[in-house]
Design an enzyme around this catalytic site. Structure first.
Site, mmCIF file in Angstrom:
data_model
loop_
_atom_site.group_PDB
_atom_site.id
_atom_site.type_symbol
_atom_site.label_atom_id
_atom_site.label_comp_id
_atom_site.label_asym_id
_atom_site.label_seq_id
_atom_site.Cartn_x
_atom_site.Cartn_y
_atom_site.Cartn_z
ATOM 1 N N ASN A 39 1.080 0.270 9.561
ATOM 2 C CA ASN A 39 0.358 -0.249 8.389
ATOM 3 C C ASN A 39 1.098 0.193 7.128
ATOM 4 O O ASN A 39 1.686 1.278 7.103
ATOM 5 C CB ASN A 39 -1.069 0.317 8.358
ATOM 6 C CG ASN A 39 -1.858 -0.175 7.156
ATOM 7 O OD1 ASN A 39 -1.838 -1.359 6.824
ATOM 8 N ND2 ASN A 39 -2.558 0.730 6.482
ATOM 9 N N HIS A 90 0.319 1.103 3.179
ATOM 10 C CA HIS A 90 -0.808 1.438 2.314
ATOM 11 C C HIS A 90 -0.269 1.776 0.922
ATOM 12 O O HIS A 90 0.712 2.533 0.807
ATOM 13 C CB HIS A 90 -1.571 2.631 2.895
ATOM 14 C CG HIS A 90 -2.773 2.995 2.087
ATOM 15 N ND1 HIS A 90 -3.928 2.239 2.111
ATOM 16 C CD2 HIS A 90 -2.994 4.001 1.211
ATOM 17 C CE1 HIS A 90 -4.808 2.784 1.278
ATOM 18 N NE2 HIS A 90 -4.263 3.851 0.725
ATOM 19 N N SER A 147 3.043 4.078 1.391
ATOM 20 C CA SER A 147 3.313 4.768 2.657
ATOM 21 C C SER A 147 3.238 3.773 3.803
ATOM 22 O O SER A 147 2.381 2.889 3.798
ATOM 23 C CB SER A 147 2.259 5.857 2.908
ATOM 24 O OG SER A 147 2.130 6.734 1.809
ATOM 25 N N ASP A 202 -6.271 4.860 7.447
ATOM 26 C CA ASP A 202 -5.105 5.257 6.632
ATOM 27 C C ASP A 202 -4.693 6.708 6.881
ATOM 28 O O ASP A 202 -4.351 7.448 5.951
ATOM 29 C CB ASP A 202 -5.420 5.059 5.131
ATOM 30 C CG ASP A 202 -5.749 3.614 4.802
ATOM 31 O OD1 ASP A 202 -5.201 2.714 5.462
ATOM 32 O OD2 ASP A 202 -6.564 3.382 3.888
HETATM 33 C C1 GAR Z 1 -0.008 -4.629 -0.508
HETATM 34 O O1 GAR Z 1 0.108 -3.957 -1.745
HETATM 35 C C2 GAR Z 1 -0.460 -3.669 0.560
HETATM 36 O O2 GAR Z 1 0.062 -2.374 0.424
HETATM 37 C C3 GAR Z 1 -1.944 -3.662 0.333
HETATM 38 O O3 GAR Z 1 -2.272 -5.004 0.069
HETATM 39 C C4 GAR Z 1 -1.159 -5.643 -0.562
HETATM 40 C C5 GAR Z 1 -0.846 -6.906 0.202
HETATM 41 O O4 GAR Z 1 0.093 -7.691 -0.479
HETATM 42 N N1 GAR Z 1 -2.638 -3.168 1.477
HETATM 43 C C6 GAR Z 1 -3.814 -2.548 1.426
HETATM 44 O O5 GAR Z 1 -4.416 -2.366 0.397
HETATM 45 C C7 GAR Z 1 -4.349 -2.110 2.769
HETATM 46 N N2 GAR Z 1 -5.630 -1.479 2.619
HETATM 47 P P1 GAR Z 1 0.909 -8.826 0.288
HETATM 48 O O6 GAR Z 1 -0.120 -9.722 0.987
HETATM 49 O O7 GAR Z 1 1.625 -9.565 -0.804
HETATM 50 O O8 GAR Z 1 1.834 -8.170 1.256
#
Ligand code: GAR
Length: 196
Positions: free
Chosen positions: A107, A109, A136, A145
């Protein structure tokens, strides 16, 4: 060659970077992109890149996570992935589901874990007066997480930063970190990667 499935909920910018990275000598290939949201913008982009896609809308399951995950699992099993990458996948997974992918599910985060598990990570970093933020990549375990960290990238918090400007700067690093970690992980190493 390792087979990689990627789960998304939104635009899928991390998913695109992962797919684009898995070419040539890379030890893995993208075989499937799935989402809990049939409207997720990333699904269309994955299809345009020639990757099989699926959606299991979580809403009709009305909070029955196990039933939702049974469907999710069926789609994943059919593609026989060696590695599953969560990339902006915004559903919390049960212990049962996570156990099936023990040691194989990653994952990303948007915080420097163990700080700011859960949501609103950038606002929480700003509210705390942190001078740095980041992202991370970790192995997924039953606790949210919380799994072993496979890589981190740092950015400086700048004067005048808002959650949005900080998120954008962190996202640039996400796009470097996740492909780097996946390549090393697919090659058999869990040594952490530190960027920035
Ligand atoms: C990213 O910033 C990721 O780290 C975050 O969502 C965004 C997705 O963007 N993830 C979380 O918050 C997980 N809880 P993307 O769809 O453009 O990759």
């Amino acid at each position: 060659t390792k087979r990689v499935a990627i789960l998304i909920s939104g635009g899928g910018s991390n998913m695109i970077k992962l797919v684009e990275s898995m070419v040539g000598e890379h030890p893995a290939r993208a075989v499937l992109v799935g989402s809990n949201d049939p409207q997720a913008g990333g699904l269309k982009k994955a299809a345009e890149m020639g990757i099989d896609t699926f959606a299991v809308d979580h809403r009709p399951f009305k909070g029955d996570r196990e039933a939702f995950e049974t469907e999710l699992q069926a789609h994943l099993d059919a593609a026989k992935p060696d590695i599953v990458c969560l990339a902006g996948f915004m559903r919390v997974l049960t212990e049962n589901f996570v156990r099936k992918w023990d040691g194989k599910m990653l994952n990303i985060h948007p915080s420097l874990l163990p700080k700011y598990k859960g949501l609103h990570t950038h606002q929480r970093a700003l509210d705390a007066g942190d001078t740095e933020a980041g992202c991370s990549v970790h192995l997924v375990t039953a606790a949210l997480d919380d799994g072993p960290i496979l890589g981190q990238a740092r950015v400086r918090v700048e004067p005048g930063d808002t959650a949005d400007t900080l998120a954008a700067r962190v996202l640039v690093q996400e796009h470097k970190l996740y492909p780097a970690v996946l390549e090393r992980f697919a090659g058999g190493s869990t040594d952490p990667i530190i960027l920035g």
